[in-house]
Design a protein around this motif. Structure first.
Motif, short mmCIF file in Angstrom:
data_model
loop_
_atom_site.label_atom_id
_atom_site.label_comp_id
_atom_site.label_asym_id
_atom_site.label_seq_id
_atom_site.Cartn_x
_atom_site.Cartn_y
_atom_site.Cartn_z
N LEU A 245 0.83 -1.21 0.00
CA LEU A 245 0.00 0.00 0.00
C LEU A 245 0.86 1.26 0.00
O LEU A 245 0.53 2.25 -0.67
N VAL A 246 1.96 1.23 0.73
CA VAL A 246 2.87 2.38 0.71
C VAL A 246 3.41 2.59 -0.69
O VAL A 246 3.45 3.71 -1.21
N LYS A 247 3.82 1.49 -1.35
CA LYS A 247 4.43 1.61 -2.68
C LYS A 247 3.45 2.13 -3.71
O LYS A 247 3.77 3.05 -4.48
N LEU A 248 2.27 1.54 -3.78
CA LEU A 248 1.36 1.83 -4.89
C LEU A 248 0.38 2.96 -4.61
O LEU A 248 -0.20 3.52 -5.55
N VAL A 249 0.18 3.31 -3.35
CA VAL A 249 -0.78 4.37 -3.01
C VAL A 249 -0.09 5.57 -2.38
O VAL A 249 -0.16 6.70 -2.90
N ALA A 250 0.61 5.33 -1.26
CA ALA A 250 1.20 6.45 -0.54
C ALA A 250 2.32 7.13 -1.32
O ALA A 250 2.42 8.36 -1.33
N HIS A 251 3.16 6.35 -1.97
CA HIS A 251 4.31 6.93 -2.68
C HIS A 251 3.88 7.89 -3.79
O HIS A 251 4.33 9.05 -3.82
N PRO A 252 3.01 7.48 -4.73
CA PRO A 252 2.60 8.45 -5.77
C PRO A 252 1.84 9.65 -5.21
O PRO A 252 2.02 10.77 -5.69
N LEU A 253 1.00 9.43 -4.18
CA LEU A 253 0.29 10.57 -3.58
C LEU A 253 1.26 11.53 -2.91
O LEU A 253 1.09 12.76 -2.97
N LEU A 254 2.29 11.00 -2.27
CA LEU A 254 3.28 11.84 -1.62
C LEU A 254 4.06 12.66 -2.65
O LEU A 254 4.29 13.86 -2.46
N VAL A 255 4.46 12.03 -3.75
CA VAL A 255 5.16 12.76 -4.80
C VAL A 255 4.26 13.85 -5.38
O VAL A 255 4.71 14.99 -5.60
N ALA A 256 2.98 13.52 -5.60
CA ALA A 256 2.05 14.52 -6.13
C ALA A 256 1.91 15.70 -5.16
O ALA A 256 1.92 16.87 -5.58
N GLY A 257 1.78 15.41 -3.86
CA GLY A 257 1.65 16.48 -2.87
C GLY A 257 2.89 17.34 -2.77
O GLY A 257 2.81 18.58 -2.73
N LEU A 258 4.06 16.71 -2.72
CA LEU A 258 5.31 17.47 -2.63
C LEU A 258 5.54 18.28 -3.90
O LEU A 258 6.02 19.43 -3.84
N GLY A 259 5.21 17.71 -5.04
CA GLY A 259 5.36 18.44 -6.29
C GLY A 259 4.45 19.65 -6.36
O GLY A 259 4.87 20.74 -6.79
N ALA A 260 3.20 19.49 -5.93
CA ALA A 260 2.27 20.62 -5.91
C ALA A 260 2.76 21.71 -4.96
O ALA A 260 2.67 22.91 -5.26
N ALA A 261 3.29 21.30 -3.80
CA ALA A 261 3.82 22.26 -2.84
C ALA A 261 5.04 22.99 -3.42
O ALA A 261 5.20 24.21 -3.23
N ALA A 262 5.89 22.26 -4.14
CA ALA A 262 7.07 22.89 -4.75
C ALA A 262 6.66 23.91 -5.80
O ALA A 262 7.23 25.01 -5.88
#
Length: 326
Positions: A245-262
């Motif tokens: 779940l971390v790999k397929l759900v949390a990881h892409p969502l985290l990248v999307a959130g950090l990218g939007a914040a950047a």
């Protein structure tokens, strides 16, 4: 969505073909290391060299991409270790579980798949993610895996692991092929005709051979997991499912959130680069983590299950991620 499945299906079909060939022993298990060596030392470096040489050097040196990807990878490692390090799972198994959660199968699978989906614009972010994961994420997790040891022996084990990680980076042809490709891009230099055609032939073989090899490695891992399957099914699910779940759900969502914040903070991260990074994060776990886990004495059966589960689940989750981003 159907259009996305039509693009992704052949990639997963080649993985399934490799899995079936090895599981049925049509491809002998003893032949898998040779197949893996062909991909790792010949075909894939040629493909990465070509991608690097054909990509503008500015895209290969995008600090915003490296920052977002690196921050997400380090957070995934920290979160996975925190979630899984309990009971019988010590630092060694937790560290390799974190590595398999943070390290996508970018080299063998992501490069050809994302090039087919997004075109040449995806090359720069993909290459940056590969370099970061091979140099930083892998080295960090190998170092963490030695924290089970204590005292003087623990210090010796830590530095021995650090030397092994450094040696692995130096001997891995993929970073060197990327570096040479980037140098060729910066100098605007092309290989002589016959050499260029030879590299192109090997590069063309990289995608099908790599995907077939992933399936064969997964089959071997599944057989290994069955042979070593001392834990109950319930225990195996409890050990594996959180990392999946971390790999397929949390990881892409985290990248999307950090990218939007950047982007909101004013960093020059293009929307195309962010989409590419999110899709890289949505890829299944890297199959080579299983070999690293075996080398460092971790629970390789658990790692093999995680890789297999993420690969099977990604057949459905990856097209959904593409559809969401579009």
């Amino acid at each position: 969505m159907l259009a996305v499945f039509l693009v992704t299906f052949p990639f997963f079909a080649l993985i399934a073909a490799g899995y079936a060939a090895a599981r049925s022993r049509l491809l002998p298990l003893e032949a898998i290391p040779g197949l893996n060596a062909f991909v790792l030392f010949f075909a894939l470096p040629c493909m990465l060299y070509q991608f690097g040489a054909r990509t503008p050097i500015a895209q290969l040196l995008d600090a915003s991409v490296a920052l977002v990807w690196g921050a997400a990878a380090l957070l995934v490692v920290a979160v996975t270790v925190r979630l899984t390090r309990r009971g019988r799972i010590g630092w060694n198994d937790a560290a390799f579980g974190a590595l398999v959660a943070a390290f996508p199968n970018t080299g063998f699978m992501g490069v050809p798949l994302l090039a087919a989906l997004l075109g040449a614009a995806a090359t720069g972010p993909v290459i940056i993610s590969i370099v970061f994961d091979m140099v930083v994420t892998s080295s960090l997790c190998i170092a963490l895996s030695r924290l089970d040891a204590t005292g003087h022996a623990g210090g010796a084990a830590f530095w021995q692991a650090a030397r092994k990680a450094l040696r692995g980076i130096v001997l891995n042809p993929m970073p060197w092929s990327i570096l040479l490709g980037a140098a060729a891009s910066a100098a605007q230099w092309r290989l002589p005709g016959p050499a260029d055609r030879t590299v192109s032939m090997l590069a063309d073989a990289a995608s099908p051979a790599a995907l077939f090899t992933i399936g064969a490695v997964l089959a071997r891992g599944a057989l290994l997991a069955r042979a070593q399957g001392a834990s109950s099914r319930r225990g195996a699910v409890a050990d594996v499912l959180p990392v999946v779940l971390v790999k397929l759900v949390a990881h892409p969502l985290l990248v999307a959130g950090l990218g939007a914040a950047a982007r909101a903070a004013g960093l020059p991260l293009s929307q195309g680069a962010l989409v590419t990074l999110v899709l890289v994060a949505a890829l299944p776990s890297a199959s080579n983590v299983s070999m690293l886990a075996e080398r460092f004495g971790a629970d390789n059966a658990r790692i093999a299950r995680i890789i297999l589960w993420t690969t099977v689940a990604a057949f459905f989750s990856f097209p959904l991620a593409v559809g969401w981003l579009r």
